[in-house]
Design an enzyme around this catalytic site. Structure first.
Site, PDB file in Angstrom:
ATOM      1  N   SER A   1       1.193  56.098 115.926  1.00  0.00           N
ATOM      2  CA  SER A   1       2.193  57.121 116.267  1.00  0.00           C
ATOM      3  C   SER A   1       1.706  57.996 117.410  1.00  0.00           C
ATOM      4  CB  SER A   1       2.543  57.946 115.024  1.00  0.00           C
ATOM      5  OG  SER A   1       1.405  58.638 114.570  1.00  0.00           O
ATOM      6  N   CYS A   2       2.597  58.867 117.832  1.00  0.00           N
ATOM      7  CA  CYS A   2       2.365  59.747 118.990  1.00  0.00           C
ATOM      8  C   CYS A   2       0.981  60.383 118.936  1.00  0.00           C
ATOM      9  CB  CYS A   2       3.432  60.845 118.986  1.00  0.00           C
ATOM     10  SG  CYS A   2       3.151  62.150 120.194  1.00  0.00           S
TER      11      CYS A   2
END
Lengths: 204, 85
Positions: B17-18
């Site tokens: 994820s980010c």
């Protein structure tokens, strides 16, 4: 009133022409002055590198697990954009770069209204450890990068992670206790110098 | 999976994820040459906006397209990035 027979009007016209000529000269001089100023500015911009690389400075002052994330996520992402990034760590922010302490960053259970428990319970022994354990589990489950990975990635991508010398001394840390690649021996003047030229400045 | 793009390399960032999809895309792009096309396969729904924003404001890359699909009951986002310089 007939203007053609008025001698005072004649003379006013004549002096008006003189005044016009004078102001044209004045304007010419002003245009010249502006031209040379513009060319000075152009060469100053060129001397500056003339490139459009964006710059970001972040001041990281907190050493809790949750507050360690935003500076590192923004720093590594900005580096991916090709930005020139400095993160200046001071006070508890130093713990993020500290070899040992960065592995043990904690989440505080107390004073956080988002915690699903009252402060009286949150302040019991080991509640910070429990909250930290839960947060680390969520981080792993979500595929969120660890602090360690974000620091390594940021350094790999050329982010300048700086550790404030005054607070290193204040907190009784030693320069050797910080991770490889961290810049030590810097102070407020270094941070300000980068901030003055930065497009984005953040205080976390 | 067939694609309309002539993919040079594929980067698998499924499960990440980010900010990792963007960060690893940049690192992969740096290893490629002009006109190469990188396929980025992600499961992070935020990667759609993030990668297009990144490509928009980063010199030397062009986002050719983004596709949303499914694999093993999970949404998968494919991004195609061309290296322009």
């Amino acid at each position: 009133m007939s203007a053609d027979t008025d001698p005072t009007a004649e003379s006013a016209n004549a002096s008006g022409d003189v005044a016009d000529a004078a102001s044209v000269e004045e304007l010419r001089a002003q245009v010249e002055a502006l031209r040379s100023e513009l060319s000075d500015l152009r060469s100053a911009v060129d001397a500056d590198g003339g490139d459009d690389t964006r710059r970001m400075t972040i001041i990281a002052t907190k050493g809790t697990l949750d507050m360690a994330y935003p500076p590192l996520i923004l720093a590594s992402t900005a580096a991916a954009f090709g930005w020139d990034v400095v993160v200046f760590h001071t006070f508890w922010g130093l713990d993020i770069l500290h070899e040992e302490r960065s592995k043990k960053l904690k989440l505080s259970a107390v004073g956080n209204p988002s915690m699903p428990m009252p402060n009286a319970v949150a302040s019991l022994p080991f509640m910070d450890d429990a909250a930290t354990w839960y947060m680390n589990k969520k981080i792993a489950d979500n595929g969120t990068a660890t602090i360690d990975e974000l620091i390594e990635t940021s350094l790999d991508m050329g982010v300048d992670l700086q550790a404030c010398q005054m607070t290193i001394d204040l907190m009784d840390y030693d320069e050797d206790e910080f991770r490889d690649g961290v810049t030590v021996g810097v102070g407020a003047a270094t941070a300000l110098q980068h901030m003055a030229d930065a497009d984005v400045q953040l205080f976390v | 999976m067939s694609t309309e793009y002539d993919v040079t390399e594929t980067l698998d960032v499924k499960g990440l994820s980010c900010p990792m999809p963007v960060v690893q895309t940049k690192q992969a792009v740096d290893e490629l040459d002009a006109d190469d096309v990188l396929e980025v396969v992600a499961t992070d729904s935020g990667s759609v906006s993030d990668l297009s924003g990144w490509a928009d404001s980063t010199a030397g890359v062009e986002l050719l397209g983004q596709e949303e699909g499914e694999a093993g009951g999970e949404a998968v986002y494919r991004h195609y990035v061309r290296v322009t310089e």
